[in-house]
Structures are given as C-alpha cells and as structure tokens.
Design an enzyme around this catalytic site. Structure first.
Site, PDB file in Angstrom:
ATOM      1  N   ASP A 192       0.812  -1.220   0.000  1.00  0.00           N
ATOM      2  CA  ASP A 192       0.000   0.000   0.000  1.00  0.00           C
ATOM      3  C   ASP A 192       0.846   1.272   0.000  1.00  0.00           C
ATOM      4  OD1 ASP A 192       1.014  -0.356   2.519  1.00  0.00           O
ATOM      5  OD2 ASP A 192      -0.896  -0.067   3.577  1.00  0.00           O
ATOM      6  N   LYS A 204       4.523   0.361  16.158  1.00  0.00           N
ATOM      7  CA  LYS A 204       3.481   1.275  16.652  1.00  0.00           C
ATOM      8  C   LYS A 204       3.594   1.559  18.158  1.00  0.00           C
ATOM      9  CE  LYS A 204       0.376   0.178  12.856  1.00  0.00           C
ATOM     10  NZ  LYS A 204       0.845  -1.035  12.208  1.00  0.00           N
ATOM     11  N   ASP A 217       2.201   5.967   2.841  1.00  0.00           N
ATOM     12  CA  ASP A 217       1.421   4.743   3.028  1.00  0.00           C
ATOM     13  C   ASP A 217      -0.023   5.135   2.723  1.00  0.00           C
ATOM     14  OD1 ASP A 217      -0.388   2.938   4.157  1.00  0.00           O
ATOM     15  OD2 ASP A 217       0.992   2.338   5.730  1.00  0.00           O
TER      16      ASP A 217
HETATM   17  N1  GDD Z   1      -0.628 -11.511   2.443  1.00  0.00           N
HETATM   18  C1  GDD Z   1      -0.874 -10.811   3.526  1.00  0.00           C
HETATM   19  N2  GDD Z   1      -1.406 -11.442   4.620  1.00  0.00           N
HETATM   20  N3  GDD Z   1      -0.643  -9.483   3.505  1.00  0.00           N
HETATM   21  C2  GDD Z   1      -0.925  -8.779   4.629  1.00  0.00           C
HETATM   22  C3  GDD Z   1      -1.457  -9.366   5.789  1.00  0.00           C
HETATM   23  C4  GDD Z   1      -1.711 -10.772   5.768  1.00  0.00           C
HETATM   24  O1  GDD Z   1      -2.186 -11.385   6.737  1.00  0.00           O
HETATM   25  N4  GDD Z   1      -1.621  -8.389   6.719  1.00  0.00           N
HETATM   26  C5  GDD Z   1      -1.200  -7.241   6.145  1.00  0.00           C
HETATM   27  N5  GDD Z   1      -0.790  -7.472   4.882  1.00  0.00           N
HETATM   28  C6  GDD Z   1      -0.271  -6.504   3.923  1.00  0.00           C
HETATM   29  C7  GDD Z   1      -1.198  -5.321   3.735  1.00  0.00           C
HETATM   30  O2  GDD Z   1      -2.076  -5.565   2.650  1.00  0.00           O
HETATM   31  C8  GDD Z   1      -0.228  -4.193   3.445  1.00  0.00           C
HETATM   32  O3  GDD Z   1       0.083  -4.115   2.087  1.00  0.00           O
HETATM   33  C9  GDD Z   1       1.047  -4.593   4.211  1.00  0.00           C
HETATM   34  O4  GDD Z   1       0.926  -5.993   4.472  1.00  0.00           O
HETATM   35  C10 GDD Z   1       1.213  -3.831   5.524  1.00  0.00           C
HETATM   36  O5  GDD Z   1       0.038  -3.984   6.287  1.00  0.00           O
HETATM   37  P1  GDD Z   1      -0.748  -2.711   6.856  1.00  0.00           P
HETATM   38  O6  GDD Z   1      -1.962  -3.228   7.534  1.00  0.00           O
HETATM   39  O7  GDD Z   1      -0.912  -1.671   5.806  1.00  0.00           O
HETATM   40  O8  GDD Z   1       0.270  -2.260   7.973  1.00  0.00           O
HETATM   41  P2  GDD Z   1       0.499  -0.790   8.564  1.00  0.00           P
HETATM   42  O9  GDD Z   1       0.421   0.235   7.502  1.00  0.00           O
HETATM   43  O10 GDD Z   1      -0.375  -0.619   9.751  1.00  0.00           O
HETATM   44  O11 GDD Z   1       2.020  -0.915   9.089  1.00  0.00           O
HETATM   45  C11 GDD Z   1       3.034  -1.425   8.235  1.00  0.00           C
HETATM   46  O12 GDD Z   1       3.445  -0.437   7.302  1.00  0.00           O
HETATM   47  C12 GDD Z   1       4.108   0.727   7.881  1.00  0.00           C
HETATM   48  C13 GDD Z   1       4.552   1.621   6.743  1.00  0.00           C
HETATM   49  O13 GDD Z   1       3.519   1.949   5.950  1.00  0.00           O
HETATM   50  C14 GDD Z   1       4.223  -1.902   9.087  1.00  0.00           C
HETATM   51  O14 GDD Z   1       5.110  -2.588   8.244  1.00  0.00           O
HETATM   52  C15 GDD Z   1       4.942  -0.722   9.747  1.00  0.00           C
HETATM   53  O15 GDD Z   1       6.103  -1.187  10.427  1.00  0.00           O
HETATM   54  C16 GDD Z   1       5.340   0.301   8.703  1.00  0.00           C
HETATM   55  O16 GDD Z   1       5.936   1.442   9.327  1.00  0.00           O
HETATM   56 MG    MG Z   2      -0.270   0.292   5.527  1.00  0.00          MG
END
Ligand code: GDD
Ligand code: MG
Length: 285
Positions: free
Chosen positions: A104, A154, A211
């Site tokens: 994303d 987080k 993001d």
């Molecule tokens: N295949 C798969 N299975 N993908 C997953 C799953 C899962 O169970 N859970 C999450 N994802 C994918 C989401 O679709 C997304 O593209 C990515 O992994 C990160 O998940 P998010 O839910 O968007 O996480 P976030 O934005 O809260 O946090 C993450 O991104 C931040 C930066 O944007 C973490 O990686 C943080 O450490 C990071 O700073």
């Molecule tokens: Mg994200």
C-alpha cells in the site's frame, strides 16, 4: 531477483473504497496502487510474487487482463497469516536474495541504490527508512550507525525511540525465512526484534513516500502526485463549467455545472450535482 508484495490486508481503513475492490487495486490517479510498486521494479526483477488472501479473484482477473511484461504469481493464504506468515507462505518460490514490499505504499526510493546498500552491508536484510514527525502509527527503529539496534511496532505516542520509521520496503536474504515460525506471524512484532543480531540494516531516504492505507493518507498521496491538476478517467463526464483542483474523476462518474471540487476522488457511478461542493472526500454519491 524476485520481489514479494504483501497484499493480503483487508484494507479496512480505506473503506468504503475497499468494499468492492481489494486495496492493491484501489486506483490512485486512475492506476491501481500495486502498479506503483510493480512499475518501479528494477530490470533485474523477473518475477513478482503477490501474497494475497482477501479478494484474490479480483486480483487474479486484473493480472489476467493486464500484461505487465513480467511474471506475476499470486500466492494465496487461506486465512490471512500476518505479514511474516505471508512471507513464509511464499517461501517455496524463493531461492535467493529478494525484495519485499508492503502493498500500500508509493515511494521514490532508488531501488538500485537500496540493493547495492544491502550487498555492501551483507546483513540478513535491510529496511528502507523514512523520517516522520509522529511515528506512532508505524514501525520505529533506533540505529547504531546504519545498523538497526531496536525495532518497535506502533509505539505509544511519546514513547518512540526516534523519528525514523519502517517504510515497508525490504531486501532480505533467503535465510530470514528460517526465522519466521509457522502460523500467523507479524514480521514487525515477531521477527524483526529477534534478528537484529544477524545484521538488519536501515537506509534512510528522502523524496516521496506515502502509506496510502488510510482515507486521509490516500488523498494526501493523490495531492502530492497530482500537483494542482486533475485526472479524468475514460468514461468520466465533467462539465466544462465545473471547477476542480487536485481531483480524480473515475470512470462512470459525473460532475455537473459549477460544481466546486478540491482534493477529492469521485468514484465510479457517483454524480456531483450542479453547484455542489466536495472537499477532501472520497465521494461515492
Ligand atoms: N498476504 C498478507 N497477509 N498481507 C498482509 C497481511 C496478511 O495477513 N496483513 C497485512 N498485509 C499486507 C497489507 O495488505 C499491506 O500491504 C502490508 O501488508 C502492511 O500492512 P498494513 O496493515 O498496511 O500495515 P500498517 O500500515 O499498519 O504498518 C506497516 O506499514 C508501515 C509503513 O507503511 C508496518 O510494516 C509498519 O512497520 C510500517 O511502518
Ligand atoms: Mg499500511
């Protein structure tokens, strides 16, 4: 080299956009989010592994209908396994150093420089790092030189060890897969903190990074990319008397006379009536 894109999240923070389509296909300036990652991959990437679970069929159809000029394989999880579990699930396809991405994000990171950085450091992996004012919604690192000395996903507000966050762009040695247990696993909570001694490095970059996973950040990404103009997708009907700035009008949307629209996305089928104002919105009609 292979690249893994983690694209199995439910995209709940992007509702209602993700009611009908999976987050990786949500259009940004009319182009699906996941294409921003795929289109920027360096030439040496010859296969893209997309880790999916939610709405796999929509993604399957998209890649059948669009030839992106490289081999795309969708790897399904029956149940979402978390970011770490998703990587583990892809491991039968991985046989060497690989890139990995949160699905994303959009960024201007120079991936060639990032790959070179990792090859120089020779650790188990490297993360791209981005500076933010409020890191509490992200994974936050502390550094010793270019080596990551702590990773905290987080952290509570005002408990952040630094302003440097995980940008969700990684390069890993295949060996990392041995450090991911079976089942539902968070890469950020259950893996990174335990492999720091194996050499996890961080490369700070600047330029552009967003993001796009929340409504606000998605509109912000559009505003940054669009730079005061508009994108009218094919099949959008926009009155020449309407006043728009920093907007995307998606296929099948209509905008009437003297409508005033700023920093918004007009969704397929939505109609902005004559004289109506739409500000900072994902407009569904
Ligand atoms: N295949 C798969 N299975 N993908 C997953 C799953 C899962 O169970 N859970 C999450 N994802 C994918 C989401 O679709 C997304 O593209 C990515 O992994 C990160 O998940 P998010 O839910 O968007 O996480 P976030 O934005 O809260 O946090 C993450 O991104 C931040 C930066 O944007 C973490 O990686 C943080 O450490 C990071 O700073
Ligand atoms: Mg994200």
């Amino acid at each position: 080299m292979k690249a893994v894109i983690l694209a199995g999240g439910m995209g709940t923070r992007l509702r209602p956009l993700t009611n009908e389509i999976p987050k990786p296909l949500v259009p940004l300036l009319g182009k699906p989010l996941i294409r921003y990652i795929i289109d920027a991959l360096p030439d040496e990437v010859d296969q893209v592994l997309i880790a999916v679970s939610y709405r796999k069929d929509d993604l399957q159809r998209y890649f059948e209908e669009h030839d992106l000029g490289l081999d795309v394989v969708l790897v399904e999880e029956k149940e979402p396994l978390g970011t770490g579990g998703a990587l583990k699930n892809v491991s039968p396809y991985l046989d060497d150093t690989f890139l990995a991405f949160n699905g994303d994000i959009i960024s201007s990171l120079d991936l060639r420089a990032f790959i070179d950085f990792h090859r120089r450091k020779k650790g188990i992996g490297a993360l791209a790092l981005w500076r933010v004012e409020d890191p509490s919604a992200y994974g936050v690192v502390s550094m010793e030189g270019e080596r990551i000395s702590s990773f905290l996903e987080k952290p509570p507000p005002d408990k952040s060890p630094s302003d440097m966050i995980n940008a969700g762009i990684y390069i890993f040695e295949q060996e990392i897969l041995d450090h991911i247990p079976q089942g539902t696993v968070s890469l950020e909570k259950d893996v990174f903190p335990h492999i720091l001694s194996l050499g996890l490095y961080g490369m700070v970059f600047d330029g552009l990074w967003v993001d796009c996973g929340t409504r606000e950040s998605y509109l912000e990404a559009q505003r940054l990319l669009i730079g005061g103009r508009n994108v009218y997708c094919e099949g959008a009907e926009v009155s020449p008397l309407a006043d728009l700035k920093d907007c995307t009008v998606l296929p099948g949307a209509k905008v009437g006379d003297r409508a005033l629209i700023r920093r918004s996305i007009i969704c397929p089928g939505a109609e902005v009536r004559a004289g109506e104002q739409v500000l900072d919105s994902i407009y569904l009609g």
